[in-house]
Design a protein around this motif. Structure first.
Motif, mmCIF file in Angstrom:
data_model
loop_
_atom_site.group_PDB
_atom_site.id
_atom_site.type_symbol
_atom_site.label_atom_id
_atom_site.label_comp_id
_atom_site.label_asym_id
_atom_site.label_seq_id
_atom_site.Cartn_x
_atom_site.Cartn_y
_atom_site.Cartn_z
ATOM 1 N N ASN A 138 0.843 -1.247 -0.150
ATOM 2 C CA ASN A 138 0.066 -0.141 0.106
ATOM 3 C C ASN A 138 1.036 1.224 0.112
ATOM 4 O O ASN A 138 0.552 2.221 -0.705
ATOM 5 N N GLN A 139 2.025 1.357 0.787
ATOM 6 C CA GLN A 139 2.909 2.443 0.803
ATOM 7 C C GLN A 139 3.549 2.363 -0.682
ATOM 8 O O GLN A 139 3.535 3.787 -0.915
ATOM 9 N N THR A 140 3.973 1.495 -1.355
ATOM 10 C CA THR A 140 4.441 1.400 -2.691
ATOM 11 C C THR A 140 3.351 2.185 -3.632
ATOM 12 O O THR A 140 3.639 2.945 -4.608
ATOM 13 N N ILE A 141 1.988 1.524 -3.479
ATOM 14 C CA ILE A 141 0.973 2.033 -4.408
ATOM 15 C C ILE A 141 0.948 3.743 -4.221
ATOM 16 O O ILE A 141 0.687 4.335 -5.088
ATOM 17 N N ARG A 142 0.629 4.174 -3.007
ATOM 18 C CA ARG A 142 0.564 5.390 -2.734
ATOM 19 C C ARG A 142 1.498 6.378 -3.259
ATOM 20 O O ARG A 142 1.475 7.344 -3.814
ATOM 21 N N LYS A 143 3.129 5.899 -3.295
ATOM 22 C CA LYS A 143 4.163 6.634 -4.117
ATOM 23 C C LYS A 143 4.068 6.624 -5.324
ATOM 24 O O LYS A 143 4.025 7.785 -6.008
ATOM 25 N N LYS A 144 3.486 5.440 -5.760
ATOM 26 C CA LYS A 144 3.178 5.411 -7.429
ATOM 27 C C LYS A 144 2.329 6.319 -7.875
ATOM 28 O O LYS A 144 2.435 7.016 -8.955
ATOM 29 N N GLN A 145 1.056 6.582 -6.993
ATOM 30 C CA GLN A 145 -0.107 7.344 -7.265
ATOM 31 C C GLN A 145 0.358 8.731 -7.110
ATOM 32 O O GLN A 145 0.121 9.471 -8.052
ATOM 33 N N GLN A 146 1.247 9.301 -6.302
ATOM 34 C CA GLN A 146 1.832 10.531 -6.341
ATOM 35 C C GLN A 146 2.762 10.933 -7.347
ATOM 36 O O GLN A 146 2.375 11.841 -8.071
ATOM 37 N N LEU A 147 3.436 9.696 -7.942
ATOM 38 C CA LEU A 147 4.144 10.211 -8.975
ATOM 39 C C LEU A 147 3.267 10.305 -10.304
ATOM 40 O O LEU A 147 3.414 10.797 -11.155
ATOM 41 N N ILE A 148 2.196 9.345 -10.374
ATOM 42 C CA ILE A 148 1.290 9.493 -11.465
ATOM 43 C C ILE A 148 0.636 10.795 -11.541
ATOM 44 O O ILE A 148 0.419 11.331 -12.677
ATOM 45 N N GLU A 149 0.124 11.460 -10.433
ATOM 46 C CA GLU A 149 -0.631 12.582 -10.450
ATOM 47 C C GLU A 149 0.516 13.654 -10.827
ATOM 48 O O GLU A 149 0.062 14.651 -11.530
ATOM 49 N N LEU A 150 1.696 13.766 -10.446
ATOM 50 C CA LEU A 150 2.864 14.700 -11.012
ATOM 51 C C LEU A 150 3.111 14.627 -12.242
ATOM 52 O O LEU A 150 3.172 15.706 -12.945
ATOM 53 N N LEU A 151 3.060 13.285 -12.749
ATOM 54 C CA LEU A 151 3.348 13.057 -14.413
ATOM 55 C C LEU A 151 1.755 13.644 -15.118
ATOM 56 O O LEU A 151 2.108 14.100 -16.035
ATOM 57 N N HIS A 152 0.876 13.461 -14.513
ATOM 58 C CA HIS A 152 -0.425 13.816 -15.039
ATOM 59 C C HIS A 152 -0.307 15.554 -14.884
ATOM 60 O O HIS A 152 -0.905 15.989 -16.422
#
Length: 332
Positions: free
Chosen positions: A166-180
């Motif tokens: 879940n921690q990894t998912i949250r970090k990936k989601q933050q990265l995805i938001e930044l990329l968006h």
């Protein structure tokens, strides 16, 4: 935890297969008692002490409670495939579209929760319009159950693993938001300023647009696209507003077949579909094939001489979405 057990035995359940020889197969009713939730209308208050739990999570508060955790919430109607864990000592109310469970003392609550996450709800549900589960069906679902001490060990192991995931998912989601955000900024710059940093600029005469390349022209949207209103009865490939992902234009479909009762409009490959009701959601799709769509969308067809992809990105850009959203008259 990674070592294989020395010996196994058939579970007697096809989808469970073999289990460690000291494990057993038990039906859900041997692990917990399923209880009906109750309507919350008469007990709901704005700032109550306890949560009101539905199939999608907490959506209200109350000063009354039906049970004290630990418990696992199971869906009765609607969202049936999202079991929820209620921590030990937590008082809660469950609505009438969900079940709460009274977990047996010989069952690890967390292990029981993880077992519930493995249920193939598609196989057991009934009802096509509103998926539903009965107590009778839930009670008969089998699980592979180790001794109590091993249940706790397995639950602790899964807690640690899922916490890390879940921690990894949250970090990936933050990265995805930044990329968006980066993608949105890049699109917005490209369709308003171009990609030649050295190009001479001129005022556009539009406050929110600012300066544009000197050789560009200013055109209103109605001179760039035609609005298409061609009715159709073809339901072979239908797009509704919920099928278009915000900001990306990607199509997302689930396995539920929807019966479209309203009017449908035909679009062609290369047309641009735009959400006219809530433009701030930035639901814009460039059609890759012919089809039909619901009336919540506009069909915009670029005129001859205009590149479909460029127009699509212009409409998808942040500035355009903001301008349309601020208008009381919608897209012109």
């Amino acid at each position: 935890m990674k070592k294989r057990y020395p010996s196994y035995k058939p579970s007697g359940i096809e989808w469970i297969s073999d289990i460690p020889i000291h494990w057993s197969v038990k039906r859900l009713k041997r692990l917990a008692k399923i209880c009906n939730g109750q309507d919350q209308k008469d007990v709901a208050v704005p700032a109550g002490a306890y949560p009101i739990i539905g199939t999608g999570g907490e959506f209200g508060r109350t000063n009354h409670f039906l049970h004290i955790g630990p418990s696992v919430i199971l869906g009765r109607k609607g969202t049936i495939d999202k079991p929820q864990y209620i921590e030990s000592g937590k008082r809660f109310w469950t609505v009438d579209t969900a079940y709460y469970t009274v977990i047996n003392p010989t069952t690890s609550p967390r292990y029981f929760y993880y077992c519930c996450l493995t249920i193939n709800f598609e196989m057991y549900k009934y009802g096509s319009a509103v998926p539903s589960m009965t107590q009778e069906v839930l009670n008969q679902i089998p699980f592979a159950i180790p001794p109590f001490s091993e249940q706790k060990l397995l639950a602790n192991y899964l807690d640690q693993k899922t916490r890390h995931i879940n921690q990894t998912i949250r970090k990936k989601q933050q990265l995805i938001e930044l990329l968006h955000e980066e993608k949105t900024a890049f699109i917005n710059h490209a369709v308003t300023k171009g990609i030649d940093a050295g190009a001479p600029m001129k005022p556009s005469g539009v406050e929110w647009l600012g300066d544009v390349p000197a050789h560009w022209e200013k055109r209103k949207l109605k001179y760039i696209v035609d609005k298409i209103d061609q009715l159709t009865t073809n339901t072979e490939f239908v797009i509704a507003v919920e099928n278009i992902e915000s900001h990306t234009g990607r199509l997302v479909f689930d396995d539920t077949q929807k019966n479209y009762q309203g009017q449908l409009y035909a679009f062609e490959e290369g047309d641009i579909l735009f959400n006219k009701l809530r433009p701030y959601l930035a639901k814009v799709h460039l059609a890759e094939k012919d089809g039909s769509m619901s009336g919540e969308l506009l069909i915009l067809r670029p005129k001859t001489g205009f590149n479909n992809l460029f127009v699509y990105y212009r409409i998808l850009s942040y500035d355009f979405i903001q301008e349309v959203n601020s208008s009381t008259e919608g897209t012109k």
